[in-house]
Design an enzyme around this catalytic site. Structure first.
Site, mmCIF file in Angstrom:
data_model
loop_
_atom_site.group_PDB
_atom_site.id
_atom_site.type_symbol
_atom_site.label_atom_id
_atom_site.label_comp_id
_atom_site.label_asym_id
_atom_site.label_seq_id
_atom_site.Cartn_x
_atom_site.Cartn_y
_atom_site.Cartn_z
ATOM 1 C CE1 TYR A 140 -3.012 3.136 0.947
ATOM 2 C CE2 TYR A 140 -1.942 3.101 3.100
ATOM 3 C CZ TYR A 140 -2.762 3.720 2.172
ATOM 4 O OH TYR A 140 -3.343 4.926 2.481
ATOM 5 C CG PHE A 168 0.610 10.601 10.560
ATOM 6 C CD1 PHE A 168 0.924 11.559 9.588
ATOM 7 C CD2 PHE A 168 1.656 9.951 11.172
ATOM 8 C CE1 PHE A 168 2.251 11.861 9.255
ATOM 9 C CE2 PHE A 168 2.990 10.245 10.868
ATOM 10 C CZ PHE A 168 3.281 11.197 9.907
ATOM 11 C CB ILE A 206 -3.959 -3.261 24.285
ATOM 12 C CG1 ILE A 206 -5.191 -2.386 24.549
ATOM 13 C CG2 ILE A 206 -2.690 -2.430 24.293
ATOM 14 C CD1 ILE A 206 -5.149 -1.654 25.886
ATOM 15 C CG PHE A 207 -2.105 -6.134 18.949
ATOM 16 C CD1 PHE A 207 -2.254 -7.511 19.085
ATOM 17 C CD2 PHE A 207 -3.056 -5.432 18.224
ATOM 18 C CE1 PHE A 207 -3.329 -8.168 18.510
ATOM 19 C CE2 PHE A 207 -4.129 -6.077 17.636
ATOM 20 C CZ PHE A 207 -4.270 -7.458 17.781
HETATM 21 N N1 NAD Z 1 -8.456 6.647 6.477
HETATM 22 C C1 NAD Z 1 -7.218 6.998 6.827
HETATM 23 O O1 NAD Z 1 -6.901 7.079 8.016
HETATM 24 C C2 NAD Z 1 -6.191 7.330 5.761
HETATM 25 C C3 NAD Z 1 -4.876 7.637 6.162
HETATM 26 C C4 NAD Z 1 -3.954 7.983 5.182
HETATM 27 C C5 NAD Z 1 -4.312 8.008 3.852
HETATM 28 N N2 NAD Z 1 -5.582 7.678 3.484
HETATM 29 C C6 NAD Z 1 -5.954 7.738 2.062
HETATM 30 O O2 NAD Z 1 -7.086 8.575 1.933
HETATM 31 C C7 NAD Z 1 -7.911 8.133 0.856
HETATM 32 C C8 NAD Z 1 -9.329 7.940 1.359
HETATM 33 O O3 NAD Z 1 -9.332 7.020 2.435
HETATM 34 P P1 NAD Z 1 -10.697 6.520 3.065
HETATM 35 O O4 NAD Z 1 -10.412 6.024 4.424
HETATM 36 O O5 NAD Z 1 -11.733 7.540 2.858
HETATM 37 O O6 NAD Z 1 -10.996 5.254 2.121
HETATM 38 P P2 NAD Z 1 -12.392 4.721 1.546
HETATM 39 O O7 NAD Z 1 -12.163 3.306 1.152
HETATM 40 O O8 NAD Z 1 -13.481 5.016 2.496
HETATM 41 O O9 NAD Z 1 -12.579 5.620 0.242
HETATM 42 C C9 NAD Z 1 -11.960 5.324 -0.990
HETATM 43 C C10 NAD Z 1 -12.983 5.569 -2.083
HETATM 44 O O10 NAD Z 1 -12.363 5.341 -3.353
HETATM 45 C C11 NAD Z 1 -13.245 4.551 -4.176
HETATM 46 N N3 NAD Z 1 -12.394 3.826 -5.138
HETATM 47 C C12 NAD Z 1 -11.408 2.939 -4.870
HETATM 48 N N4 NAD Z 1 -10.863 2.494 -6.014
HETATM 49 C C13 NAD Z 1 -11.507 3.127 -7.042
HETATM 50 C C14 NAD Z 1 -11.391 3.094 -8.455
HETATM 51 N N5 NAD Z 1 -10.526 2.288 -9.081
HETATM 52 N N6 NAD Z 1 -12.200 3.883 -9.199
HETATM 53 C C15 NAD Z 1 -13.108 4.712 -8.599
HETATM 54 N N7 NAD Z 1 -13.273 4.774 -7.251
HETATM 55 C C16 NAD Z 1 -12.471 3.988 -6.488
HETATM 56 C C17 NAD Z 1 -13.988 3.660 -3.184
HETATM 57 O O11 NAD Z 1 -15.220 3.162 -3.652
HETATM 58 C C18 NAD Z 1 -14.177 4.617 -2.006
HETATM 59 O O12 NAD Z 1 -15.381 5.359 -2.128
HETATM 60 C C19 NAD Z 1 -7.283 6.853 0.325
HETATM 61 O O13 NAD Z 1 -6.522 7.190 -0.818
HETATM 62 C C20 NAD Z 1 -6.370 6.412 1.460
HETATM 63 O O14 NAD Z 1 -5.270 5.701 0.978
HETATM 64 C C21 NAD Z 1 -6.536 7.334 4.411
#
Ligand code: NAD
Length: 327
Positions: A140, A168, A206-207
């Site tokens: 990832y 984060f 809790i790990f």
């Molecule tokens: N949640 C966190 O704590 C966190 C931390 C760091 C980075 N991120 C990044 O933030 C972004 C959003 O995270 P999130 O928690 O909201 O994730 P999420 O899974 O809730 O949202 C991702 C969205 O992207 C859509 N998606 C995925 N692949 C797709 C594709 N090929 N075409 C069209 N749509 C697609 C999914 O349907 C979903 O709606 C991600 O890129 C994630 O890597 C999240």
């Protein structure tokens, strides 16, 4: 302004759409609903498409006039990424390449991109600044590093401006507006603690409680999703005003231990939450905390919601989510 929000049906993307519309901007969501939710995009224009399909993107997006793109769409389960590396590179990296191809064709120049702290891997310093080497320890994180490199290369050609925001742990919700986190499977600590508190039959462990931290448990950096949303919008405004390419950490810069998070959840819920203490997980660093000084300066931004505000909003959302799940 009118913005394209990829992944706008997901957790973080839906909160950015909320803030954009509150500020009077237009929003078009592009999502394949692979992990996003239809209820989360109510009221927005929606294009249902998979970023991996370039011809479909061209067909659906040609002629659209966006002032910028917020790019959230990605797969982000660390464990799954190790089992399905080709799928992760196709979805995250090829998907981003396709999006950029169409953006260049259509002349959308400004892109705010969801990167992650996972690009750093295991840190060598107490807090993690952007100068920390990029050594992701999972697939990832590798895909996100390559996505940043792709944006940087396109910027170097003079064809786009971009802000790669390395966050984060996003947490919290906007329960008054009916939005919050709903992942299946859920891998994040706060929603899992609250699901357990609400009666779900899941093991809460809790790990490790023998780390060199004040209470022995691991420390992580949590940031409210609405604070994240504000940073994204400020980053887009910066790109509009002065262009450029930025890599910025977004975090609260303080960090909270697992026990502190559990305590805050117990305060929000009002009762003790059953849990066990297990062995350390291999590869879990004691401390992962952002140095977000640069984002503070460049974006003139600071997170304003603390851990208690995060868990209170997440707990209010958890009640709503459970009611929705029963319908
Ligand atoms: N949640 C966190 O704590 C966190 C931390 C760091 C980075 N991120 C990044 O933030 C972004 C959003 O995270 P999130 O928690 O909201 O994730 P999420 O899974 O809730 O949202 C991702 C969205 O992207 C859509 N998606 C995925 N692949 C797709 C594709 N090929 N075409 C069209 N749509 C697609 C999914 O349907 C979903 O709606 C991600 O890129 C994630 O890597 C999240």
């Amino acid at each position: 302004m009118h913005y394209l929000v990829t992944g706008g049906a997901g957790y973080i993307g839906s909160h950015i759409c909320l803030r954009l519309t509150e500020l009077g901007h237009g929003v078009t969501v592009l999502d394949d609903f692979s992990s996003g939710h239809r209820w989360a995009v109510t009221g927005h224009e929606v294009i249902e498409a998979d970023l991996r399909d370039l011809e479909q993107l061209r067909r659906l997006l040609s002629g659209c006039d966006f002032d910028g793109v917020f790019h959230f769409a990605a797969k982000s389960l660390v464990g799954e990424s190790g089992k399905k590396p080709v799928y992760y590179f196709q979805n995250n990296v090829s998907g981003t390449a396709n999006l950029l191809e169409v953006a260049l064709e259509q002349g959308w120049r400004d892109c705010v991109f969801s990167s992650t702290a996972a690009v750093y891997g295991n840190p060598t310093t107490e807090t993690i600044a952007e100068t920390q080497p990029l050594k992701p320890i999972n697939v990832y994180g590798q895909t996100k590093r390559v996505m940043e490199e792709l944006l940087s290369a396109v910027h170097a050609q003079g064809n786009c401006n971009a802000a790669c925001l390395r966050y984060f742990n996003a947490a919290g919700a906007a329960p008054e507006q009916g939005l919050g986190e709903w992942h299946e499977p859920e891998t994040h600590l706060i929603p899992n603690i609250l699901r357990r508190a609400a009666g779900d039959d899941l093991a809460l462990t809790i790990f490790g409680d023998d780390y060199a931290t004040p209470d022995g448990t691991c420390i992580r950096d949590y940031i409210h999703v609405l604070d994240l949303a504000d940073a994204h919008i400020k980053a887009m405004e910066l790109l509009h005003q002065q262009g450029g390419f930025y890599r910025l950490n977004l975090g609260n810069g303080r960090g909270y231990s697992v026990r502190e998070v559990l305590g805050a959840c117990e305060q929000a819920v009002g009762v003790p939450i059953a849990h066990t203490v297990g062995a350390r997980r291999p590869g879990d660093p004691a401390r992962l905390v952002a140095d977000a000084t640069q984002a503070g300066e460049v974006l003139d931004w600071q997170p304003i919601r603390d851990l208690q505000a995060i868990v209170e909003s997440a707990w209010a959302w958890e009640q709503q989510r459970r009611a929705m799940a029963q319908v």
